[in-house]
Design an enzyme around this catalytic site. Structure first.
Site, short mmCIF file in Angstrom:
data_model
loop_
_atom_site.label_atom_id
_atom_site.label_comp_id
_atom_site.label_asym_id
_atom_site.label_seq_id
_atom_site.Cartn_x
_atom_site.Cartn_y
_atom_site.Cartn_z
N LYS A 110 0.82 -1.21 0.00
CA LYS A 110 0.00 0.00 0.00
C LYS A 110 0.86 1.27 0.00
O LYS A 110 0.39 2.33 -0.41
CB LYS A 110 -0.97 -0.02 1.17
CG LYS A 110 -2.08 -1.05 0.95
CD LYS A 110 -3.15 -0.99 2.00
CE LYS A 110 -4.30 -1.93 1.68
NZ LYS A 110 -3.96 -3.36 1.81
C1 LIG Z 1 -4.56 -4.45 1.18
C2 LIG Z 1 -3.76 -5.69 1.02
C3 LIG Z 1 -4.12 -6.69 0.07
C4 LIG Z 1 -5.36 -6.59 -0.77
O1 LIG Z 1 -5.32 -5.59 -1.74
P1 LIG Z 1 -6.66 -5.07 -2.44
O2 LIG Z 1 -6.24 -3.95 -3.30
O3 LIG Z 1 -7.56 -4.63 -1.31
O4 LIG Z 1 -7.22 -6.22 -3.19
C5 LIG Z 1 -3.28 -7.78 -0.05
N1 LIG Z 1 -2.18 -7.93 0.71
C6 LIG Z 1 -1.82 -7.01 1.63
C7 LIG Z 1 -0.61 -7.24 2.45
C8 LIG Z 1 -2.59 -5.86 1.83
O5 LIG Z 1 -2.23 -4.95 2.75
#
Ligand SMILES: *Cc1c(COP(=O)(O)O)cnc(C)c1O
Length: 467
Positions: free
Chosen positions: A115
């Site tokens: 993120k």
């Molecule tokens: C948020 C997250 C996901 C999922 O991503 P999306 O865009 O919500 O599908 C997968 N792995 C980790 C470690 C995350 O923080």
């Protein structure tokens, strides 16, 4: 007027077209839909040729979406700040595991999860936009861990922005809590809510609906429905294809994406729409499988969320599924609105046959259970000496189930395993080595306020913060 990728329309068709800054600062469209670029820009094939750097790729992939909505140089400055926070030269290195199987490591940033890649950019670009307009922005978000940490790291000390993060008290890992609470920034308020993640989300919704909080400036949320966050995830798909080319591999890859709200996977689909050669997308979900049931069985239906080791994917109503339906229906806003308002009312919608067929050409979906996830963590260590987080293990398990005879398969590695030592250590018998960004948290002082799960308490805390 000709359609343009720097103008944004709502998936529900009831909001005026707007520019990148409005889509960035608003998040959700005023009709309750999600913003989509009017059209997809086309990238030149040399964007993903061997040896292209991350900044050049991201500049080419993102500039068409920004247009002239931001002061000149904003995107360059945002990208320079982004890559300064990542240790590897490739930013998102592609690691070969065995023949035709790769990991795309997205966790080398300030909070050790993917993120960071989009949140850092969104924060810089929002700050540029506000400096130009003279406005201020208050952001409020609920988190089960990763989003809050990435948001705090990205927005801390950004001028003209305040960030309020609600996490469930004593229900996030110590590492995740310290990532949020040890940052020294007067523009960040951490609220620990005596309740669960759903309580936090309910309180955030209530705050966003509170008219009096809007009086002082813009007020919105930082979540993965924000187009700017999706745009910031497109470059690493392009970079992966460029890194494959550098290894002498020119066949189009299949990407396997560990999926919660489907933001990450949709960014990949956007990259393909822009011309990137991709053989397919697989959304790998955990036991929270609403998306997989929708794609595989044709009924989009909510079930109670269950807690899994891949906690950042514990999502039962993936918000970006709406963008996929809009796109797969040939941008039919009426149909999109129908599907999601029915879903909100009844919790279950049968998808029309032609829509379902179109969805299946965009993406396939696999659900991976908890025992298989643990077995995959063990396998990755035994086979390749790789320590992977539970989210990455979900993707790797789905990836190893695919036929690789037609070309390479790339699983996205979304978090550093040390963030999820509680789940990884019992499988491997040792704690994953923490990266520097986690070691550096040390025993710095924490700052957060504990509140009850009532709307009045949340409002009082926000008002006390100057809201
Ligand atoms: C948020 C997250 C996901 C999922 O991503 P999306 O865009 O919500 O599908 C997968 N792995 C980790 C470690 C995350 O923080």
């Amino acid at each position: 007027m000709a359609q343009s990728p720097d103008r944004y329309v709502s998936t529900r068709g009831g909001a005026p077209a707007t520019d990148f800054v409005e889509a960035l600062l608003r998040g959700m469209a005023p009709d309750g839909g999600l913003y989509m670029p009017e059209t997809w820009p086309t990238l030149s094939p040399d964007t993903w040729s061997a040896g292209r750097g991350y900044v050049a790729i991201a500049q080419a992939a993102m500039a068409p979406f920004v247009g002239d909505a931001l002061p000149a140089g904003s995107l360059d400055r945002a990208l320079a700040r982004l890559v300064a926070g990542f240790a590897p030269a490739e930013v998102t290195p592609l690691v070969r595991l065995e023949d035709d199987l790769y990991l795309l490591e997205l966790f080398h940033g300030p909070t050790a999860a993917f993120k960071d890649l989009a949140m850092q950019l969104a924060a810089s670009l929002a700050s540029e936009a506000l400096a130009a307009s003279g406005e201020t922005l208050t952001l409020v978000t609920a988190t089960s861990g990763d989003t809050g940490a990435a948001a705090v790291a990205a927005f801390a000390n950004q001028p003209r922005i305040r960030l309020i993060v609600l996490h469930p008290h004593e229900r996030v890992s110590a590492v995740q809590r310290r990532q949020m609470t040890t940052v020294e920034a007067d523009n960040v308020l951490n609220l620990a809510v005596r309740g669960d993640f759903d309580d936090c989300q309910r309180l955030v919704k209530g705050l966003l609906a509170e008219e009096s909080l809007r009086a002082q400036g813009r007020f919105s949320s930082v979540n993965s429905i924000n187009w700017a966050r999706l745009a910031g995830q497109i470059p690493y798909y392009v970079s992966a294809v460029s890194q494959l080319a550098a290894m002498g591999e020119t066949r189009a890859p299949v990407f396997v994406v560990p999926t919660g709200n489907f933001g990450d996977a949709f960014a990949g689909i956007a990259a393909r729409n822009m011309g990137l050669p991709v053989a397919g997308f697989v959304a790998a979900v955990n036991a929270n499988d609403a998306l997989a049931r929708a794609i595989n069985e044709g009924v989009y239906a909510r079930k109670a969320a269950v807690e899994t080791a891949s906690v950042s994917m514990d999502v039962q109503a993936p918000s970006n599924f709406e963008r996929l339906v809009f796109e797969a229906s040939g941008r039919d806003a009426g149909m999109t609105k129908g599907v999601f308002s029915d879903f909100a009312k009844t919790g279950s919608v049968a998808l029309p046959a032609d829509l379902l067929a179109a969805l299946r050409t965009e993406v396939s979906a696999v659900s991976v259970d908890e025992a298989t996830t643990r077995a995959e963590i063990a396998h990755a260590h035994a086979a390749w000496g790789q320590v992977v987080c539970p989210h990455t293990a979900v993707a790797l398990s789905a990836a190893r189930g695919l036929d690789r005879s037609a070309g390479p398969v790339i699983a996205l590695a979304t978090a550093h395993p040390a963030k999820f030592g509680r789940d990884v250590a019992p499988v491997l018998g040792f704690d994953p080595d923490p990266p520097k960004v986690i070691r550096d948290l040390g025993d710095r002082a924490e700052r957060f306020e504990v509140i009850g799960a009532e709307a009045e308490e949340a409002l009082a805390a926000v008002r006390g913060f100057g809201g």
